[in-house]
Scaffold this motif. Structure first.
Motif, PDB file in Angstrom:
ATOM      1  N   LEU A 144      -6.491   0.014 -11.646  1.00 47.95           N
ATOM      2  CA  LEU A 144      -5.367   0.087 -10.702  1.00 47.95           C
ATOM      3  C   LEU A 144      -5.856  -0.360  -9.337  1.00 47.95           C
ATOM      4  CD1 LEU A 144      -3.616   3.556 -11.255  1.00 47.95           C
ATOM      5  CD2 LEU A 144      -2.692   1.284 -11.747  1.00 47.95           C
ATOM      6  N   HIS A 145      -5.072  -1.219  -8.674  1.00 49.11           N
ATOM      7  CA  HIS A 145      -5.446  -1.728  -7.351  1.00 49.11           C
ATOM      8  C   HIS A 145      -4.342  -1.384  -6.364  1.00 49.11           C
ATOM      9  CE1 HIS A 145      -7.610  -4.178 -10.293  1.00 49.11           C
ATOM     10  NE2 HIS A 145      -8.530  -4.371  -9.375  1.00 49.11           N
ATOM     11  N   PHE A 146      -4.667  -0.562  -5.383  1.00 47.53           N
ATOM     12  CA  PHE A 146      -3.703  -0.230  -4.331  1.00 47.53           C
ATOM     13  C   PHE A 146      -4.015  -1.082  -3.110  1.00 47.53           C
ATOM     14  CE2 PHE A 146      -3.822   3.688  -6.908  1.00 47.53           C
ATOM     15  CZ  PHE A 146      -2.505   3.659  -7.333  1.00 47.53           C
ATOM     16  N   VAL A 147      -3.013  -1.850  -2.673  1.00 40.30           N
ATOM     17  CA  VAL A 147      -3.237  -2.937  -1.733  1.00 40.30           C
ATOM     18  C   VAL A 147      -2.495  -2.656  -0.419  1.00 40.30           C
ATOM     19  CG1 VAL A 147      -2.826  -5.402  -1.412  1.00 40.30           C
ATOM     20  CG2 VAL A 147      -3.588  -4.558  -3.624  1.00 40.30           C
ATOM     21  N   THR A 148      -3.168  -2.973   0.704  1.00 37.58           N
ATOM     22  CA  THR A 148      -2.587  -2.653   2.013  1.00 37.58           C
ATOM     23  C   THR A 148      -1.779  -3.792   2.639  1.00 37.58           C
ATOM     24  OG1 THR A 148      -4.661  -3.329   3.041  1.00 37.58           O
ATOM     25  CG2 THR A 148      -4.390  -0.972   2.625  1.00 37.58           C
ATOM     26  N   SER A 149      -2.019  -5.046   2.200  1.00 37.88           N
ATOM     27  CA  SER A 149      -1.269  -6.143   2.826  1.00 37.88           C
ATOM     28  C   SER A 149      -1.060  -7.283   1.825  1.00 37.88           C
ATOM     29  CB  SER A 149      -1.964  -6.635   4.090  1.00 37.88           C
ATOM     30  OG  SER A 149      -3.220  -7.145   3.759  1.00 37.88           O
ATOM     31  N   PRO A 150       0.029  -8.040   2.017  1.00 39.19           N
ATOM     32  CA  PRO A 150       0.430  -9.017   1.002  1.00 39.19           C
ATOM     33  C   PRO A 150      -0.646 -10.040   0.649  1.00 39.19           C
ATOM     34  CG  PRO A 150       2.164  -8.736   2.636  1.00 39.19           C
ATOM     35  CD  PRO A 150       0.993  -7.969   3.136  1.00 39.19           C
ATOM     36  N   GLU A 151      -1.453 -10.486   1.629  1.00 41.32           N
ATOM     37  CA  GLU A 151      -2.429 -11.536   1.283  1.00 41.32           C
ATOM     38  C   GLU A 151      -3.508 -11.006   0.336  1.00 41.32           C
ATOM     39  OE1 GLU A 151      -2.173 -10.355   4.340  1.00 41.32           O
ATOM     40  OE2 GLU A 151      -4.158  -9.648   4.892  1.00 41.32           O
ATOM     41  N   ALA A 152      -3.688  -9.693   0.320  1.00 40.93           N
ATOM     42  CA  ALA A 152      -4.662  -9.112  -0.611  1.00 40.93           C
ATOM     43  C   ALA A 152      -4.129  -9.155  -2.050  1.00 40.93           C
ATOM     44  CB  ALA A 152      -5.000  -7.688  -0.192  1.00 40.93           C
ATOM     45  N   VAL A 153      -2.807  -9.079  -2.196  1.00 37.79           N
ATOM     46  CA  VAL A 153      -2.215  -9.236  -3.531  1.00 37.79           C
ATOM     47  C   VAL A 153      -2.499 -10.651  -4.030  1.00 37.79           C
ATOM     48  CG1 VAL A 153      -0.066  -9.274  -4.871  1.00 37.79           C
ATOM     49  CG2 VAL A 153      -0.357  -7.584  -3.034  1.00 37.79           C
ATOM     50  N   ASP A 154      -2.273 -11.646  -3.162  1.00 41.68           N
ATOM     51  CA  ASP A 154      -2.517 -13.048  -3.532  1.00 41.68           C
ATOM     52  C   ASP A 154      -3.977 -13.253  -3.917  1.00 41.68           C
ATOM     53  OD1 ASP A 154       0.070 -13.408  -2.812  1.00 41.68           O
ATOM     54  OD2 ASP A 154      -0.388 -14.279  -0.843  1.00 41.68           O
ATOM     55  N   GLN A 155      -4.887 -12.629  -3.168  1.00 41.38           N
ATOM     56  CA  GLN A 155      -6.305 -12.789  -3.439  1.00 41.38           C
ATOM     57  C   GLN A 155      -6.663 -12.234  -4.822  1.00 41.38           C
ATOM     58  OE1 GLN A 155      -8.426 -14.559  -1.894  1.00 41.38           O
ATOM     59  NE2 GLN A 155     -10.172 -13.959  -3.193  1.00 41.38           N
ATOM     60  N   LEU A 156      -6.133 -11.076  -5.157  1.00 42.51           N
ATOM     61  CA  LEU A 156      -6.432 -10.486  -6.468  1.00 42.51           C
ATOM     62  C   LEU A 156      -5.883 -11.391  -7.576  1.00 42.51           C
ATOM     63  CD1 LEU A 156      -5.771  -6.713  -5.669  1.00 42.51           C
ATOM     64  CD2 LEU A 156      -7.985  -7.796  -6.098  1.00 42.51           C
TER      65      LEU A 156
END
Ligand code: UD1
Length: 362
Positions: A144-156
């Motif tokens: 599970l990955h909890f992400v703080t900002s949208p660009e981190a979603v793109d990176q994953l």
């Protein structure tokens, strides 16, 4: 069977991120087992945060302490393995990017224990930073990955992490700031530290800045130039104190060196400052919310949203650049806006998802 969830904390920046998640789980009748690795052990870097943030006493403190990266990480892994064998967690939750995060992630993965990472997907693209290595490994191993900002979603996504486990939830560190904001008292902080009028605040602890005497000297020179326009209070982390002192930090009458402060004292001080100079990750985010200009004394950031939306600027470590940028920012402070979902509710979102996902762990 009872669901045992172990949450791991170890060093100062973990505590502000874990506090709202632990609170939200407690509120939902699902208290986790809180394990402190003991990576930070000084009262000023650890205990005071538990008291001020209302974090429950850790159920276990593994007392691992300091060491070289290999020695510390190895000792952390041995301690986590023993703890996981004893307590048989159904899931392990780790925070941020410190050595305790990496060590717990590796041990959980090898013991086939489901793993959740809070603050996933941040990348500086600079592998000379120990934290970057820790982030990459922890994300690869997490379910599970909890992400703080949208660009981190793109990176994953770019790194091939399955999207089903990636959740953009906002920023739990900002939950803590939102929660305690009304208690911040810059005047009290100024009285305690004997400061009058306008001031700037600095922090420095990154190995790349404080382990290399040449870089440290350049930064101290830069701070000295800024201090000609505005006094600087620097709350000094124990790491690097010696190198910075050797570079003449305390010799400048415009620079006031103080001990590391508690959360409320430091945020109070920061909230009254006209300018922040830092190499911290979390402070780039906190200044974005407080709307205070932040000069980051690094060449990169894993938190680009603080630059694109917030008040942060990367200035590097050159003395002249630091001084000139500070001058400009003091004359014309930048304005910023609040990144999406940095609304004080990230901990609640994380708790809801953790509870919904329990089925998948059995
Ligand atoms: C760690 C994290 C860093 C985080 C920082 C916040 C890693 C790789 N780095 O860096 O990401 O931003 O915490 O503070 O995990 N020390 C003390 N007292 C303590 C703890 C440390 O004096 O309670 C001194 C010791 O001399 C130690 C040095 O600080 O050797 C470094 O501590 P360590 O935990 O290894 O890393 P930090 O630099 O604190």
């Amino acid at each position: 069977m009872e669901f045992t969830e172990i949450h791991i904390v170890g060093a100062r920046p973990n505590f502000m991120k874990a506090a709202p998640v632990v609170q939200a789980l407690n509120d939902r009748g699902a208290p986790p087992l809180l394990v402190h690795s003991g990576q930070h052990y000084d009262r000023a870097l650890s205990e005071v945060f538990f008291e001020q943030l209302h974090l429950p006493e850790p159920d276990l403190n593994l007392g691992v302490g300091s060491g070289t990266h290999a020695a510390q990480t190895a000792a952390l892994m041995v301690a986590f393995e023993k703890t996981f064998v004893e307590h048989g967690p159904s899931r392990v939750v780790v925070y941020g990017d410190i050595n305790s995060t990496l060590a717990a992630a590796v041990v959980a993965a090898k013991m086939d224990i489901p793993l959740a990472h809070v603050e996933a997907g941040l990348r500086s693209f600079d592998r000379t930073m120990p934290e970057e290595v820790n982030r990459i490994v922890t994300d690869v191993l997490s379910d599970l990955h909890f992400v703080t900002s949208p660009e981190a979603v793109d990176q994953l996504t770019k790194e091939g992490i399955p999207g089903a486990g990636v959740h953009f939830v906002g920023n739990p560190m900002i939950d803590t700031l939102v929660r305690f904001h009304s208690l911040l008292d810059p005047d009290a902080a100024k009285r305690t530290l004997d400061i009058a009028g306008d001031y700037a605040v600095a922090t420095l602890h990154r190995p790349s800045n404080v382990d290399d005497p040449g870089v440290a000297a350049s930064i101290v020179d830069g701070l000295g130039r800024v201090a000609k326009s505005i006094p600087i209070v620097i709350a000094l982390h124990p790491r690097g104190r010696e190198v910075l002192e050797q570079a003449g930090l305390s010799e400048n009458p415009g620079i006031h060196v103080v001990e590391p402060l508690g959360y409320l004292e430091f945020m109070s001080l920061m909230s009254g400052a006209r300018l922040i100079l830092t190499d911290s990750g979390g402070i780039q985010e906190e200044t974005t919310i407080l709307g205070i200009p932040c000069l980051t004394l690094r060449h990169n950031t894993e938190r680009p949203i603080t630059v694109t939306m917030g008040t942060n600027q990367l200035v590097g470590t050159d003395a002249a650049v630091i001084a000139e940028t500070a001058e400009n920012v003091l004359a014309q402070p930048p304005t910023g806006s609040t990144p999406p979902l940095w609304d004080g509710k990230a901990g609640q979102r994380i708790a809801e998802i953790l509870l919904e996902d329990r089925e998948a762990c059995s």
